[in-house]
Design an enzyme around this catalytic site. Structure first.
Site, PDB file in Angstrom:
ATOM      1  CE1 TYR A  31       1.032  -0.096   4.427  1.00 38.61           C
ATOM      2  CE2 TYR A  31      -0.020   2.047   4.240  1.00 38.61           C
ATOM      3  CZ  TYR A  31       0.787   1.167   4.930  1.00 38.61           C
ATOM      4  OH  TYR A  31       1.352   1.551   6.113  1.00 38.61           O
ATOM      5  NE  ARG A  50       6.964   4.636   0.142  1.00 38.81           N
ATOM      6  CZ  ARG A  50       6.860   5.444   1.198  1.00 38.81           C
ATOM      7  NH1 ARG A  50       7.941   5.779   1.891  1.00 38.81           N
ATOM      8  NH2 ARG A  50       5.692   5.924   1.556  1.00 38.81           N
ATOM      9  CE  LYS A 149       3.358   3.522   3.181  1.00 37.61           C
ATOM     10  NZ  LYS A 149       3.420   3.475   4.633  1.00 37.61           N
ATOM     11  CD  GLU A 182      10.552   1.770   9.674  1.00 35.92           C
ATOM     12  OE1 GLU A 182      10.423   2.796   8.991  1.00 35.92           O
ATOM     13  OE2 GLU A 182      10.387   0.634   9.209  1.00 35.92           O
TER      14      GLU A 182
HETATM   15  N1  PLP Z   1       8.114   3.974   8.409  1.00 32.76           N
HETATM   16  C1  PLP Z   1       6.965   3.270   8.393  1.00 32.76           C
HETATM   17  C2  PLP Z   1       6.954   1.884   8.982  1.00 32.76           C
HETATM   18  C3  PLP Z   1       5.804   3.815   7.849  1.00 32.76           C
HETATM   19  O1  PLP Z   1       4.674   3.097   7.836  1.00 32.76           O
HETATM   20  C4  PLP Z   1       5.857   5.134   7.317  1.00 32.76           C
HETATM   21  C5  PLP Z   1       4.667   5.760   6.742  1.00 32.76           C
HETATM   22  O2  PLP Z   1       3.578   5.306   6.852  1.00 32.76           O
HETATM   23  C6  PLP Z   1       7.056   5.839   7.358  1.00 32.76           C
HETATM   24  C7  PLP Z   1       8.177   5.222   7.897  1.00 32.76           C
HETATM   25  C8  PLP Z   1       7.150   7.230   6.800  1.00 32.76           C
HETATM   26  O3  PLP Z   1       7.080   7.220   5.398  1.00 32.76           O
HETATM   27  P1  PLP Z   1       6.570   8.473   4.558  1.00 32.76           P
HETATM   28  O4  PLP Z   1       7.395   9.646   4.993  1.00 32.76           O
HETATM   29  O5  PLP Z   1       6.857   8.103   3.149  1.00 32.76           O
HETATM   30  O6  PLP Z   1       5.133   8.655   4.861  1.00 32.76           O
END
Ligand code: PLP
Length: 296
Positions: A31, A50, A149, A182
């Site tokens: 997603y 992505r 993702k 993260e």
């Molecule tokens: N890390 C994870 C596990 C995420 O699910 C997300 C966003 O949903 C991010 C980092 C941040 O990504 P982005 O800046 O592309 O939204």
């Protein structure tokens, strides 16, 4: 409310996916989440790149090309009269009999949900959010690579449950070697002695699009940045901590476990430049939004 399901728009109440969908049965899919500001999908090309990367990493073919997805997004926004929105694209392996073999599914299921953007409470930005370091470890790169993702989000949900139990808003996960990886839905940064630190992609993180932009901004502003491997003690010893993602943008952290932080100048500076980037992106994209796709 209208949802884009496979080939077109359907009413939200009728937007149903089969119980045999492998996204439902196995979390088999990917997603992407995007934010729409004044009719413009922010950094749409980066998000779609992505999505294609995630899909290719699980051997799934995206049924639409870049322009096809963009027009479906704008069609969904238009149908729901949304100008400032949260958009989620979901692509699952699709309908098929039970079994792990991806070849059991002939066609992926493709969904776009768009909702009015619900802004985070002002205090989150003014005072910061509390986060914890979870005991749940981030999936190692050799298991489910965090760069996918993936719909399989249980790893992050387990950490989120820990955060909720502790009355915190977000949880940061360590990787299996004990280094900071993260947040459950965010990337983490900390600032100490004039250096901005963030875990490297090699730590096993999703390379957030917001993270990438914040790093570009920091470089442009001449801020010293170090991407690498860091421990909880590094974060506890920081003077400022913040997290980033597409919907939160740059959000300050008021505490990690028992350590407290001020909402400091570095986070404020990066947040304010990030907001300016959004404004200029939206301005430059004027005419490339719904008008281009013939829905306005
Ligand atoms: N890390 C994870 C596990 C995420 O699910 C997300 C966003 O949903 C991010 C980092 C941040 O990504 P982005 O800046 O592309 O939204």
């Amino acid at each position: 409310m209208y949802v884009y399901l496979n080939k077109g728009l359907v009413r939200g109440s009728e937007a149903a996916v089969s119980v045999f969908d492998h996204g439902f049965l196995y979390g088999d899919g990917v997603y992407e989440t995007m934010r729409v500001y004044d009719d413009v999908v922010f950094m749409v090309d980066e998000h779609l790149a992505r999505l294609y990367r995630s899909a290719s990493m699980i051997g799934l073919t995206v049924p639409l090309d870049n322009d096809g997805i963009k027009s479906s997004i704008y069609e969904t926004l238009e149908a729901n009269s949304l100008r400032n929105a949260y958009v989620r694209l979901t692509l699952s392996r699709g309908y098929g009999p039970p079994g792990l073999d991806p070849d059991l599914c002939n066609e992926p299921t493709f969904v776009i949900i768009a909702e009015q953007m619900r802004n985070y409470p002002r205090e989150f930005y003014e005072d910061g959010i509390r986060i914890i370091i979870a005991t749940t470890r981030r999936n190692p790169v050799g298991a489910i690579n965090p760069q996918i993702k993936s719909l399989n989000f249980l790893n992050n949900i387990l950490a989120k449950i820990e955060a909720k139990r502790e009355g915190a808003y977000e949880a940061v996960m360590l990787n299996v070697s004990g280094h900071i990886a993260e947040g459950t839905v965010s990337n983490v940064f900390f600032f100490r002695d004039n250096v901005l630190y963030t875990p490297s992609v090699a730590c096993g993180i999703l390379d957030g699009i917001t993270r990438g932009l914040v790093l570009d901004i920091a470089e442009r502003e001449g801020i010293a940045v170090q991407e690498g491997e860091f421990t909880p003690d590094d974060i506890y010893g920081a003077s400022e901590v913040f997290v980033t993602n597409t919907t939160m943008e740059v959000m300050p952290v008021s505490g990690v476990d028992d350590v407290k932080y001020k909402v400091g100048d570095m986070g404020k500076l990066l947040r304010s430049i990030y907001r300016k980037e959004v404004v200029s992106y939206v301005k430059n994209a004027a005419g490339r939004g719904p008008a281009l796709w013939g829905y306005e």
